[in-house]
Design an enzyme around this catalytic site. Structure first.
Site, PDB file in Angstrom:
ATOM      1  N   ARG A 298      74.736   8.141 -72.749  1.00 39.43           N
ATOM      2  CA  ARG A 298      74.692   6.739 -73.207  1.00 39.43           C
ATOM      3  C   ARG A 298      74.358   5.812 -72.042  1.00 39.43           C
ATOM      4  O   ARG A 298      73.540   4.898 -72.183  1.00 39.43           O
ATOM      5  CB  ARG A 298      76.025   6.358 -73.864  1.00 39.43           C
ATOM      6  CG  ARG A 298      76.109   6.958 -75.236  1.00 39.43           C
ATOM      7  CD  ARG A 298      77.419   6.836 -75.934  1.00 39.43           C
ATOM      8  NE  ARG A 298      77.255   7.508 -77.231  1.00 39.43           N
ATOM      9  CZ  ARG A 298      78.162   7.578 -78.170  1.00 39.43           C
ATOM     10  NH1 ARG A 298      79.339   7.035 -77.986  1.00 39.43           N
ATOM     11  NH2 ARG A 298      77.901   8.192 -79.301  1.00 39.43           N
ATOM     12  N   TYR A 442      68.665   6.826 -80.548  1.00 38.57           N
ATOM     13  CA  TYR A 442      69.401   8.078 -80.244  1.00 38.57           C
ATOM     14  C   TYR A 442      70.628   7.825 -79.380  1.00 38.57           C
ATOM     15  O   TYR A 442      70.877   6.736 -78.940  1.00 38.57           O
ATOM     16  CB  TYR A 442      68.489   9.176 -79.709  1.00 38.57           C
ATOM     17  CG  TYR A 442      67.682   8.963 -78.451  1.00 38.57           C
ATOM     18  CD1 TYR A 442      67.972   7.998 -77.508  1.00 38.57           C
ATOM     19  CD2 TYR A 442      66.594   9.809 -78.196  1.00 38.57           C
ATOM     20  CE1 TYR A 442      67.212   7.867 -76.355  1.00 38.57           C
ATOM     21  CE2 TYR A 442      65.827   9.675 -77.050  1.00 38.57           C
ATOM     22  CZ  TYR A 442      66.147   8.706 -76.135  1.00 38.57           C
ATOM     23  OH  TYR A 442      65.401   8.576 -75.012  1.00 38.57           O
ATOM     24  N   GLU A 443      71.410   8.904 -79.247  1.00 35.02           N
ATOM     25  CA  GLU A 443      72.708   8.810 -78.544  1.00 35.02           C
ATOM     26  C   GLU A 443      73.680   7.885 -79.272  1.00 35.02           C
ATOM     27  O   GLU A 443      74.449   7.165 -78.641  1.00 35.02           O
ATOM     28  CB  GLU A 443      72.492   8.311 -77.106  1.00 35.02           C
ATOM     29  CG  GLU A 443      72.516   9.404 -76.082  1.00 35.02           C
ATOM     30  CD  GLU A 443      73.408  10.531 -76.482  1.00 35.02           C
ATOM     31  OE1 GLU A 443      74.584  10.293 -76.755  1.00 35.02           O
ATOM     32  OE2 GLU A 443      72.921  11.667 -76.556  1.00 35.02           O
ATOM     33  N   GLY A 444      73.625   7.899 -80.603  1.00 36.72           N
ATOM     34  CA  GLY A 444      74.439   6.967 -81.381  1.00 36.72           C
ATOM     35  C   GLY A 444      73.654   5.676 -81.491  1.00 36.72           C
ATOM     36  O   GLY A 444      73.374   5.026 -80.474  1.00 36.72           O
ATOM     37  N   GLN A 449      77.210   2.043 -81.596  1.00 41.28           N
ATOM     38  CA  GLN A 449      77.771   1.573 -80.312  1.00 41.28           C
ATOM     39  C   GLN A 449      78.621   0.328 -80.525  1.00 41.28           C
ATOM     40  O   GLN A 449      79.670   0.160 -79.912  1.00 41.28           O
ATOM     41  CB  GLN A 449      76.647   1.236 -79.318  1.00 41.28           C
ATOM     42  CG  GLN A 449      75.710   2.383 -78.992  1.00 41.28           C
ATOM     43  CD  GLN A 449      76.432   3.595 -78.444  1.00 41.28           C
ATOM     44  OE1 GLN A 449      77.357   3.467 -77.663  1.00 41.28           O
ATOM     45  NE2 GLN A 449      76.009   4.772 -78.878  1.00 41.28           N
TER      46      GLN A 449
END
Ligand SMILES: Cc1cc2nc3c(=O)[nH]c(=O)nc-3n(C[C@H](O)[C@H](O)[C@H](O)COP(=O)(O)OP(=O)(O)OC[C@H]3O[C@@H](n4cnc5c(N)ncnc54)[C@H](O)[C@@H]3O)c2cc1C
Length: 598
Positions: A298, A442-444, A449
């Protein structure tokens, strides 16, 4: 063709003049001897690598993309990627901030942060190959058994092998509790994994002799949902106890995604057919172990957009000085030319300064976060370690979402500076916009977030960590509150800091009565929090610059800093007022809309 100049001066300003990182490191036995000259020398070399080795491959990599051989399942990245990676390994770049016990150079994370910013500016798609490996290194370092660490870490540290993170499946991305990949225990203590993963970055390539996949899967007796997920290390080629490469494992690339950007990175569908793996961490605790990699990733994704914001800004600035169109509203500026350079027009300046303010604010925040990571890991005082960890956890969703949203705003603004030429491929600007777009997903996703920030990190502990960061801001306000020269920066910051407590309490109260209120406000809330944090760093940067100017330093760098801080507080920071208003308008206008969305 776009250009890239590593922003070494600005990195040095943040590290050595604002944050004084080497003074902070003196308290950390592991980094006490790291001095500014060493950091600067490493960054200068890294800047050359980024500008001379990977940047020239950015446009060609985008045009060419990756190729899959359906018969062998082998993937060939664009021309030059493999050779650039070999130079990266040869230069020892992969080992920079890794543990010396496994061959690393043990430098602070702050150094790695700046190196990666430059690599991302130069070529995000290429940088994702070593970037993912570094995340895999961290997860394995934190949760691997001694045997796993001994066998695999030296290869990740040297960069001889790369790593991936295999979470997503066709039916589950955000909600990993739904994942279906199975792991069957074997008599010899290994597991056989079967299932399908999609969207796996750097999932297959020929740049290294082996790839270590970190795969989330379920044991046969695992509980439903996210409490039943375990983590496994599944190498592309099986590895003997002596470290020798053995037979091909049952994990391969079934297909490559055709996508909007980052074409040079292989986004692979990964098929597992009885692939042999070993467990990392405890059974059913895989998500917690994977979170080490996800948190690193992140911060890394925020850094990708920081890199793109910087390179887009540099090119837009050069173009705006060169391109002549129309005369300035306030009278001719370039008498020797048939028209003025477009940089004379107020809105062109606004677009440029937006990108500059977001790049430099983002750099300060990102370097600060990695400095806290160094303290969290190595400070001798347990309380400092704990506080540092908590603040990094609070700031991580802000780095991920605020920097990537700002990257979207900035790369678009910089493309706009080019007018129609920005839309044309050869200038390189549209690639920055396309490449940045995935960083918000991506990555949440950035929505996830914002829920993490407001729901877990803020309301989840009754605002305790937010208050800790509030105290840091409060100390700056107390220090500069009576300094007239700082008033234009400190007053809006103090106002927002004061509002933030009331705003958060209000949302918490509404959320307690109706959880949809949190979901309805979270994205706006994250942006307000992002500005609070940026406001703090812009005020600190202005403070440092004003002190230099007051001391008679005539370097225009400092005046530029003050002017950019002034722009930031006048033109970008005030969006917090609108955001607080929309957040406060509640969930009804969203949820009471079944007819509208029928
Ligand atoms: C190029 C690329 C590279 C990638 N690399 C990797 C990788 O290396 N490894 C890996 O495992 N994955 C990777 N991914 C997958 C990526 O992380 C997921 O796409 C992402 O997490 C979103 O999941 P999804 O696509 O299934 O969307 P979904 O989860 O289906 O979400 C769809 C939409 O619903 C929203 N949504 C979902 N739940 C909620 C909620 N509770 N509240 C509010 N909104 C919600 C989301 O924000 C999103 O807007 C990659 C994806 C791409 C496109």
């Amino acid at each position: 063709m776009p250009q890239y100049n590593p922003p070494l001066r600005d990195m040095q300003f943040v590290m050595h003049e604002v944050l004084k990182v080497t003074d902070e490191f003196k308290a950390l036995p592991k980094h006490a001897d790291v001095d500014a000259d060493t950091i600067n020398a490493v960054l200068e070399e890294a800047g050359k690598f980024a500008a001379e080795v990977t940047f020239p491959l950015n446009i060609s990599g985008d045009t060419e993309g990756c190729k899959l051989d359906q018969a062998t399942h082998e993937v060939t990245p664009p021309k030059g990627f493999k050779e650039a990676y070999a130079k990266y390994v040869e230069g020892g770049w992969a080992a920079l901030s890794c543990d010396p016990e496994y061959g690393g150079q043990g430098l602070p994370f702050v150094v790695n942060q700046c190196v990666y910013e430059m690599l991302n500016s130069a070529n995000q798609a290429w940088t994702m190959y070593p970037g993912l490996s570094h995340g895999a290194y961290e997860a394995l370092h934190a949760h691997g058994t001694d045997a796993q660490k001994k066998l695999y870490l030296p290869k990740l540290v040297s960069g001889e092998w790369t790593g991936t993170m295999c979470l997503t499946e066709p039916h589950c991305g955000t909600d990993l509790g739904l994942l279906r990949t199975k792991a069957e225990p074997q008599a010899d203590g290994t597991y056989k994994l079967t299932g399908n993963k999609i969207f796996i970055s750097a999932g297959e390539h020929d740049m290294t002799e082996n790839i270590l996949h970190l795969v989330l899967a379920r044991l046969p007796d695992a509980p439903q949902g996210s409490k039943g997920i375990s983590l496994f290390l599944v190498p592309k080629f099986n590895v003997g106890e002596d470290g020798a490469i053995g037979s091909r494992n049952g994990i391969y690339c079934g297909s490559l995604e055709h996508k909007m950007g980052i074409h040079g990175n292989a986004t692979a569908q990964i098929v597992l057919e009885g692939a042999v793996g070993t467990m990392v961490g405890a059974p059913n605790k895989g998500l917690a172990a994977m979170f080490v990699m996800m948190n690193a990733a992140r911060l890394g994704v925020g850094n990708q957009s920081l890199g793109l914001t910087e390179v887009a800004y540099q090119n837009a600035l050069a173009y705006a000085k060169d391109r002549i169109q129309m005369r300035s509203l306030s009278g001719v500026k370039a008498k020797d030319k048939p028209a003025d350079p477009i940089i004379v027009h107020p809105d062109v300046r606004k677009m440029l300064l937006t990108a500059k303010a977001y790049a430099e604010g983002g750099r300060a925040l990102a370097i600060y976060c990695t400095m806290l990571l160094d303290k969290e890991l190595h400070h001798p005082d347990e309380k400092v370690r704990k506080d540092s960890g908590e603040i990094v956890a609070l700031l991580t969703p802000i780095v991920k979402a605020f920097l990537t949203d700002n990257g979207h705003i900035s790369t678009n603004a910089c493309m706009q500076v080019f007018g129609g030429h920005g839309f044309i491929k050869e200038w390189g600007m549209e690639q920055f916009v396309r490449d940045n777009r995935i960083n918000m997903i991506y990555e949440g996703t950035n929505t996830i977030q914002s829920l993490d920030l407001l729901g877990r990190k803020v309301l989840g502990n009754n605002g305790a960590t937010l208050k800790k960061f509030g105290k840091i801001i409060g100390a700056l306000i107390a220090e500069e509150g009576v300094n007239e020269k700082m008033a234009e920066f400190i007053n809006p910051l103090a106002y927002l800091a004061d509002q933030m407590t009331k705003f958060t309490t209000e949302l918490g109260f509404k959320g307690f009565q109706n959880p949809d209120e949190v979901g309805a406000a979270a994205v706006d809330y994250l942006r307000v929090a992002g500005h609070l944090v940026f406001g703090y760093f812009w005020a600190r940067m202005a403070q440092t610059a004003l002190r230099e100017i007051a001391a008679g330093n005539a370097d225009s760098f400092y005046l530029a800093k003050v002017q950019t801080a002034r722009f930031y507080f006048a033109k970008l920071f005030p969006e917090t007022a609108t955001l607080m208003r929309t957040a406060r308008s509640g969930s009804k206008a969203l949820m009471d809309t079944d007819a509208a969305l029928a």
